[in-house]
Design an enzyme around this catalytic site. Structure first.
Site: not given
Ligand code: PLP
Length: 414
Positions: A131, A208, A211, A234, A372
């Protein structure tokens, strides 16, 4: 044979659905099918009520007041830290920094941990499937320090090339990063194996977990990583909540990222001393009600048979993958052996965004776009995909409704 192990747990999805009021909504005069859970999940009544009751009965600022309400708000906020620490098996609550989400957590590591350690010629390792939240912060600190960002490759199934990743852990790498599970492909990465390889080379690993946390048990100590970022919205909690878990030795060595109230011990114009971890990273008024809600979400999850809930999600993923694969001209992105319930695809002859817009008119909410993850889209040579992502409150009937709606809207576009 163990009689208990041979009895499958029945997951009562209809009972679970009753906990999520939004799922009773209609959309464009159709029953809502919410398949955008990887984007944000819906919230159970327990979370909604916890937030409302905080504002109704306990609202005050944290850590500043000597009055009873201030004590109550502080205790509720700090309880969320305890619950999160236990949920991810942190060895200490002090290793959990409460943030607005994963993006905030990763930026905290980028500016407080990485930036002071990076010099020209150094690099940060990430992967092609990340992401943007696990790419752009590294590019920003690389640009300031003369370091570079490199990305480990994946294959056409969307599986990380682990040998290549490990081979790229060369001495100039000062930090390695990987997503626990891909938000586009669903791929679950072998974090333990990567963490072992990083440790042998003395390179810290950031994971990260956005998910992964909603779909499988996470034990940060067993994973063996150094930093673990997660987001609360999430995992059935409120938006604007999340956390960074980090090994205490890193947190002790990191300077604060934001300065302001609540993160200090003493402020003088000749110099300021900072609060201990975790508070030295939590300047300003936090999202108190949000964390009260996140604590309620964790309680809610503990009240479920989580193993059965996760097994149900896998059943839905397999069923939906099979149903989609029957459609002519479908291209599914992500065929890793271990996946979270995320299903990205395209239909030949139709734009992802057109399909998503028409699906919405049929009551089906899916995400379309680059998710993203521009580098991943570039790898597959597509500008966008459609993504259906499931939670344990979804049903096989909803998958059928989604596939029927897809067939219908495809005809409209033909
Ligand atoms: N990393 C991953 C794999 C994600 O799916 C997301 C959100 O879709 C994020 C980071 C960013 O999360 P946040 O917008 O809650 O900071």
């Amino acid at each position: 044979m163990n009689a208990q192990a041979s009895t499958p747990t029945v997951f009562d999805v209809q009972r679970i659905r009753a906990d999520f009021p939004l799922l009773t909504r209609t959309m464009h005069a159709q029953p809502l099918v919410y398949f955008d859970n990887a984007n944000t999940s819906q919230k159970p009544t327990a979370v909604i009520e916890a937030v409302a009751s905080h504002y109704r009965e306990h609202n005050a600022n944290v850590a500043r007041a000597v009055h009873q309400l201030g004590d109550e708000a502080t205790a509720a906020y700090e309880l969320a830290r305890d619950k999160l620490a236990a949920f991810i098996h942190a060895s200490s609550r002090d290793e959990v920094i409460l943030t607005s989400g994963t993006t905030h957590a990763i930026n905290l590591v980028a500016y407080s941990y990485a930036l002071p350690r990076l010099a020209p010629g150094d690099s940060i390792l990430t992967t092609v499937m990340e992401h943007h939240a696990n790419i752009v912060p590294w590019q920003l600190v690389a640009a300031r320090s003369g370091a570079t960002v490199k990305a480990a490759p994946i294959d056409q199934r969307g599986v990380l090339d682990v040998d290549a990743y490990v081979g790229m852990l060369t001495p100039e790498v000062k930090l390695a990063c990987v997503t626990h599970a891909s938000n586009v492909l669903g791929t679950v990465n072998p974090v333990q194996e990567l963490a072992r390889a990083c440790r042998r080379r003395g390179i810290p690993l950031l994971v990260d977990g956005s998910q992964a946390v909603p779909h499988r048990p996470v034990d940060v100590q067993a994973l063996g990583c150094d930093f673990y970022a997660l987001t609360g919205h999430k995992m059935f909690g409120p938006t604007g909540t999340g956390a960074l878990w980090a090994r205490r030795e890193h947190l002790e060595a990191m300077p604060p990222f934001f300065g302001g109230g609540d993160m200090i011990r003493e402020v003088r114009f000749s110099g300021t001393t900072f609060a201990d971890v975790p508070h030295k990273f939590e300047a300003g008024t936090p999202n108190i009600a949000g964390f009260v809600g996140l604590a309620a979400a964790i309680d809610y999850l503990h009240g479920l048979d989580l193993a059965a809930a996760h097994a149900w999600e896998q059943e839905l993923l397999a069923y939906a993958t099979g149903r989609l694969a029957e459609l002519p001209g479908v291209r599914i992105f992500g065929a890793a052996p271990d996946k979270v319930p995320v299903l990205s695809f395209l239909l030949e002859g139709a734009q992802a965004t057109d399909l998503a817009t028409l699906l919405d008119l049929q009551g089906v909410a899916v995400r379309s776009g680059h998710h993203c993850a521009h580098p991943l889209m570039q790898f597959f040579g597509v500008p966008a995909t459609l993504r259906a992502s499931f939670a344990f409150y979804n049903t096989r009937g909803e998958v059928d409704a989604f596939v029927a709606a897809l067939c219908k809207v495809r005809k409209l576009l033909a």
